[in-house]
Design a protein around this motif. Sequence first.
Motif, PDB file in Angstrom:
ATOM      1  N   ILE A  17      32.820  16.012-104.214  1.00 21.75           N
ATOM      2  CA  ILE A  17      32.448  16.351-105.594  1.00 21.75           C
ATOM      3  C   ILE A  17      33.398  15.648-106.571  1.00 21.75           C
ATOM      4  O   ILE A  17      32.972  15.094-107.585  1.00 21.75           O
ATOM      5  CB  ILE A  17      32.530  17.879-105.818  1.00 21.75           C
ATOM      6  CG1 ILE A  17      31.565  18.615-104.884  1.00 21.75           C
ATOM      7  CG2 ILE A  17      32.278  18.228-107.296  1.00 21.75           C
ATOM      8  CD1 ILE A  17      30.142  18.653-105.297  1.00 21.75           C
ATOM      9  N   GLU A  18      34.697  15.663-106.245  1.00 20.84           N
ATOM     10  CA  GLU A  18      35.653  15.000-107.138  1.00 20.84           C
ATOM     11  C   GLU A  18      35.373  13.491-107.180  1.00 20.84           C
ATOM     12  O   GLU A  18      35.433  12.860-108.230  1.00 20.84           O
ATOM     13  CB  GLU A  18      37.092  15.251-106.677  1.00 20.84           C
ATOM     14  CG  GLU A  18      38.086  14.696-107.685  1.00 20.84           C
ATOM     15  CD  GLU A  18      39.535  14.846-107.283  1.00 20.84           C
ATOM     16  OE1 GLU A  18      39.819  15.205-106.127  1.00 20.84           O
ATOM     17  OE2 GLU A  18      40.396  14.575-108.138  1.00 20.84           O
ATOM     18  N   PHE A  19      35.043  12.923-106.001  1.00 23.57           N
ATOM     19  CA  PHE A  19      34.726  11.495-105.916  1.00 23.57           C
ATOM     20  C   PHE A  19      33.531  11.150-106.818  1.00 23.57           C
ATOM     21  O   PHE A  19      33.522  10.147-107.509  1.00 23.57           O
ATOM     22  CB  PHE A  19      34.425  11.165-104.452  1.00 23.57           C
ATOM     23  CG  PHE A  19      33.935   9.766-104.219  1.00 23.57           C
ATOM     24  CD1 PHE A  19      34.799   8.681-104.310  1.00 23.57           C
ATOM     25  CD2 PHE A  19      32.606   9.520-103.897  1.00 23.57           C
ATOM     26  CE1 PHE A  19      34.344   7.396-104.086  1.00 23.57           C
ATOM     27  CE2 PHE A  19      32.142   8.242-103.672  1.00 23.57           C
ATOM     28  CZ  PHE A  19      33.013   7.175-103.763  1.00 23.57           C
ATOM     29  N   MET A  20      32.530  12.042-106.847  1.00 28.61           N
ATOM     30  CA  MET A  20      31.307  11.732-107.602  1.00 28.61           C
ATOM     31  C   MET A  20      31.415  12.074-109.084  1.00 28.61           C
ATOM     32  O   MET A  20      30.792  11.439-109.916  1.00 28.61           O
ATOM     33  CB  MET A  20      30.114  12.512-106.999  1.00 28.61           C
ATOM     34  CG  MET A  20      29.708  12.014-105.628  1.00 28.61           C
ATOM     35  SD  MET A  20      28.216  12.838-105.023  1.00 28.61           S
ATOM     36  CE  MET A  20      28.850  14.430-104.570  1.00 28.61           C
ATOM     37  N   THR A  21      32.221  13.100-109.399  1.00 31.29           N
ATOM     38  CA  THR A  21      32.201  13.587-110.791  1.00 31.29           C
ATOM     39  C   THR A  21      33.551  13.494-111.497  1.00 31.29           C
ATOM     40  O   THR A  21      33.606  13.624-112.716  1.00 31.29           O
ATOM     41  CB  THR A  21      31.776  15.071-110.825  1.00 31.29           C
ATOM     42  OG1 THR A  21      32.811  15.851-110.188  1.00 31.29           O
ATOM     43  CG2 THR A  21      30.462  15.297-110.098  1.00 31.29           C
ATOM     44  N   GLY A  22      34.616  13.350-110.729  1.00 30.25           N
ATOM     45  CA  GLY A  22      35.949  13.376-111.338  1.00 30.25           C
ATOM     46  C   GLY A  22      36.455  14.782-111.569  1.00 30.25           C
ATOM     47  O   GLY A  22      37.561  14.979-112.068  1.00 30.25           O
ATOM     48  N   CYS A  23      35.647  15.778-111.210  1.00 27.19           N
ATOM     49  CA  CYS A  23      36.048  17.182-111.408  1.00 27.19           C
ATOM     50  C   CYS A  23      36.282  17.850-110.054  1.00 27.19           C
ATOM     51  O   CYS A  23      35.571  17.582-109.077  1.00 27.19           O
ATOM     52  CB  CYS A  23      34.955  17.946-112.139  1.00 27.19           C
ATOM     53  SG  CYS A  23      34.588  17.279-113.762  1.00 27.19           S
TER      54      CYS A  23
END
Length: 299
Positions: A250-256
């Motif tokens: 999720i962090e990889f895709m959204t930065g969050c």
Amino acid sequence: MSKQLRELQARKAALVKDARALTDIAAAEQRDMNEEEVSAFEALKARIEAASAAIDREAALIAEEAHMAMRCERFSKDVKIGEGAFIDPYDEGGLSATLQTHQDHLRFRAMDFKELRQGLVSRMTIAQQHIMDFVQSIQTARPASSVGQKCSMDRPDHLAVDLHGNVLTCQNVSAKAIAPNGQPHHIGQVSNLQAVKMRSATHWSQRSDCPSCPMLQICKGSCMFLEGKLWDAGCDAAYSDNVPFLAAAIEFMTGCIPYYIDGDFREDRKDIFGQIHGAVANRPRRVIPILAYERATAA
Ligand code: SF4
């Protein structure tokens, strides 16, 4: 030594001292412990056992961290490590070696996610595979119906055999092994494939939690042969093993960074790192006769 380990050891030492004081009073007066003393002793014993289990787990986590650091130092960054998931608890020994309390699960998830972000596990191929597997499941809107069991032994074109021609339920068991449901892992002979029949497996689609579990695309249903408390512990371990990969994806895709997963699945699993509800108190499963051990070694 970590501060937490020191505190746990101090707590255990104080409890052992209290328990010994109880037995020493009775011994000094040359009598058996009375009912009140026995129940106080039993309560202390339970707390000592819980403290011992917590010490073991803390020590195991510290050892694992040191081991990881040593591997990075010794093998440098070029060596790929081909394995890295929890072993499914197939028996009491496996059960005692897996995560025990909710706090253990939260600590493991936080440690694993931190190591993923710091690149400490970048040589573990499973980390890259699982993160990208989840990313691809989002990119392609992969339906759950296309997700096979993690070991692929649910596929009709997959067969595990040994050199005697025995057909086995999976490659990790022998023809003599018995599954937790009492059925043998030996399910026939290659000379008579028509008669081969698997009676000891439960596909993820038949489990109560898997179809709605957000980890399904990465976990793929854990071990088909586990049941009862072994399944519960294996499923819990699989969730904690995989949720850091999902968070990293999720962090990889959204930065969050996700910290809570909403949806129609188990409430106790939604608060990923315990930032909202903290650790839910539960009793450790493991029982260790620590008093007997200590008296024997002290003598
Ligand atoms: S974590 Fe447990 S419930 Fe979720 S998919 Fe894996 S085995 Fe099924």
